[in-house]
Design a protein around this motif. Structure first.
Motif, mmCIF file in Angstrom:
data_model
loop_
_atom_site.group_PDB
_atom_site.id
_atom_site.type_symbol
_atom_site.label_atom_id
_atom_site.label_comp_id
_atom_site.label_asym_id
_atom_site.label_seq_id
_atom_site.Cartn_x
_atom_site.Cartn_y
_atom_site.Cartn_z
ATOM 1 N N CYS A 99 0.841 -1.203 0.000
ATOM 2 C CA CYS A 99 0.000 0.000 0.000
ATOM 3 C C CYS A 99 0.877 1.254 0.000
ATOM 4 N N ALA A 100 0.306 2.370 -0.492
ATOM 5 C CA ALA A 100 1.047 3.632 -0.518
ATOM 6 C C ALA A 100 1.133 4.217 0.884
ATOM 7 N N ARG A 105 5.492 2.868 -1.321
ATOM 8 C CA ARG A 105 4.745 1.622 -1.060
ATOM 9 C C ARG A 105 5.439 0.841 0.056
#
Ligand code: TIU
Length: 234
Positions: A99-100, A105
């Motif tokens: 996920c960012a 990430r």
């Protein structure tokens, strides 16, 4: 042969420095800085800060003595083909691996968070080993690198004590390496796990290896220089 005697628990250990590598486990922004993987797991990353100067002292001494230095990083390919679903699916859905986050990430190779912290930045000739798991031997070429350099002993630093340090020491111990964990150069988000983790290594006559610290390691390393050392630690 440059034999040193490193004071440790459960007892002092004799090491040939030319056969000894310093392995620094996962001193990455993702574990030590806010906004990374460690924090997304719910941890207080400031607990790991004292590990940095201790690691730096040992790193400087190891470099001056010509030891092989290997840095590891936990993380995954950008396409996450090497990330087991069972690992990825844990945690809050918006802050899982891939996920960012504020450092890119989470736990992905090439992202800012995946980098080793600037204080311990590898030198160009020092191998940086990317690992998909907790142990540094799992699905990596660490054993091949160590065999090619005729390494027999590992001085182990890094984070976290009971997770990636422990897994690596257990793997190394089973492969026949003398693993000496430098306690103040390791840290955990759970101080009690750190304490017990170190005790588990040295208990039962050193069931997984030895436990020492940066002061005793510096005293031992600085007592002698390897007989035959080059920039590559051969
Ligand atoms: N969560 C935790 O304590 N550690 C890890 O996930 N990886 C490492 O220990 N490097």
């Amino acid at each position: 042969m440059a034999e040193i005697l490193l004071e440790a628990e459960p007892q002092a250990v004799a090491l040939d420095l030319a056969r000894t590598a310093l392995v620094i486990i996962d001193m990455q922004r993702d574990f030590l800085e806010p906004g990374g993987f460690g924090e997304t797991l719910g941890n207080d990353v400031s607990l790991l800060a004292p590990v940095v100067p201790a690691c730096r002292r040992v790193l400087d001494a190891a470099r001056a003595a010509g030891l092989l230095v290997i840095h590891t990083r936990e993380g995954h390919r950008p396409d996450m083909a090497d990330a087991p679903p069972a690992k990825v699916e844990r945690g809050t859905p918006s802050t899982r691996i891939g996920c960012a986050g504020p450092m890119g990430r989470i736990l992905i190779r090439g992202e800012a968070g995946h980098d080793i912290i600037p204080e311990l930045a590898p030198l160009p000739h020092e191998p940086v080993l990317d690992k998909p798991g907790k142990g540094a031997f799992y699905q990596t070429d660490l054993e091949l690198m160590l065999r090619n350099r005729r390494i027999e002993n590992l001085l182990v630093c890094g984070v976290t004590t009971e997770v990636c340090v422990h897994t690596t020491v257990r793997e190394g111990n089973d492969r026949g390496y003398r693993c000496i964990v430098l306690g103040d150069c390791c840290g955990s988000y759970f101080p009690v796990f750190h304490e017990i983790g170190l005790k588990m290594i040295a208990a039962q006559g050193g069931i997984f290896g030895w436990v020492s610290d940066s002061s005793r390691a510096l005293a031992a390393i600085c007592s002698k220089r390897p007989a035959a050392h080059s920039e590559m630690g051969l």
